[in-house]
Design an enzyme around this catalytic site. Sequence first.
Site, PDB file in Angstrom:
ATOM      1  N   SER A   1       0.887  -1.175   0.000  1.00  0.00           N
ATOM      2  CA  SER A   1       0.000   0.000   0.000  1.00  0.00           C
ATOM      3  C   SER A   1       0.916   1.214   0.000  1.00  0.00           C
ATOM      4  O   SER A   1       2.107   1.091   0.324  1.00  0.00           O
ATOM      5  CB  SER A   1      -0.834  -0.012   1.289  1.00  0.00           C
ATOM      6  OG  SER A   1      -1.420   1.265   1.516  1.00  0.00           O
TER       7      SER A   1
ATOM      8  N   TYR B   1      -2.044  -1.287  10.150  1.00  0.00           N
ATOM      9  CA  TYR B   1      -2.084  -1.388   8.679  1.00  0.00           C
ATOM     10  C   TYR B   1      -0.738  -0.965   8.083  1.00  0.00           C
ATOM     11  O   TYR B   1      -0.147  -1.682   7.275  1.00  0.00           O
ATOM     12  CB  TYR B   1      -3.224  -0.510   8.144  1.00  0.00           C
ATOM     13  CG  TYR B   1      -3.471  -0.659   6.664  1.00  0.00           C
ATOM     14  CD1 TYR B   1      -4.191  -1.736   6.165  1.00  0.00           C
ATOM     15  CD2 TYR B   1      -2.970   0.272   5.750  1.00  0.00           C
ATOM     16  CE1 TYR B   1      -4.412  -1.883   4.804  1.00  0.00           C
ATOM     17  CE2 TYR B   1      -3.191   0.137   4.391  1.00  0.00           C
ATOM     18  CZ  TYR B   1      -3.916  -0.947   3.920  1.00  0.00           C
ATOM     19  OH  TYR B   1      -4.120  -1.092   2.560  1.00  0.00           O
TER      20      TYR B   1
END
Length: 260
Positions: free
Chosen positions: A145, A158
């Site tokens: 990401s 995350y």
Amino acid sequence: MVDMKDNVVIITGAAMGLGLATAKELAAKGASLVLVDYNEEALNAQVKSLKEQYPSIEILSIVADVSNEEAVKNYVNKTIDKFGKIDGFYNNAGIEGKQASITDYDLDVFKKVIDINLMGVYYGLRYVIPQMQKQNYGRIVNVASVGGIRGVLNQTPYVASKHAVAGMTKNAALEYGQYGILTNAIAPGAILTPMVAEAFKQVNPEDPAAAEKEYASNNPTRRLGQPEDVAKVVAFLISKDNGYVSGQVIAIDGGESNMY
Ligand code: NAD
């Protein structure tokens, strides 16, 4: 268009979002697909519709939670039993978790994000790579990401898990390049999938559309990404056309990660 007719590709998190978009892209190129997801209902519905749209391709669907090591072993073994090989592995399944600051973060959610996003990706590498070594060929795309290359407010597990994915990608490239295995990661920005729609609801529960609009206005392209924007890059990285790109973390974010 790259012809992938002789390719067998495993996609995790295939029932929606980025996994599904790549499944469609690869189906259109004729690849045989192994579609893995823990959402049985959504997976079955998508497999049915893919089979209707692409009746000539082979699809094996497997319900599995990628954070469960035995379930990962099982989806890899089932793939080898049916197809005898694994050419491509799209190690994509992941969750965002809840948004909260470091000191307020719910520990159970923190551990769950790490279990799925970090351990799930690792188990996938652990059990897919030996088959690719035997073949002296493999293409792996892990999903990191932009949160794998910089910080994202209120998303510590995350961000930690996605930095770990970027790190594992570099190591896999170093350790297994000699076996013809090229491993890369993609680092999507905000791509309009169910996961991101959920994130905008957390940012502005009253008006998620306003949060989405504001986010898009800060991107150099003034738009959010579409799952197809990502699928086309993955389709290249996971195919034989990729001959020498390995160990890279490739941002797919309209250039946004260059801003500060
Ligand atoms: P999504 O929620 O829309 O779809 C994810 C899919 O993965 C779902 O079908 C879900 O059921 C499945 N899944 C989740 N956990 C699983 C598990 N433990 N086992 C098996 N299946 C599981 O999300 P998305 O936006 O398509 O995200 C896919 C990947 O891309 C994730 O790793 C995410 O972190 C990453 N990513 C997405 C974006 C984005 O903007 N959409 C940006 C950066 C990274």
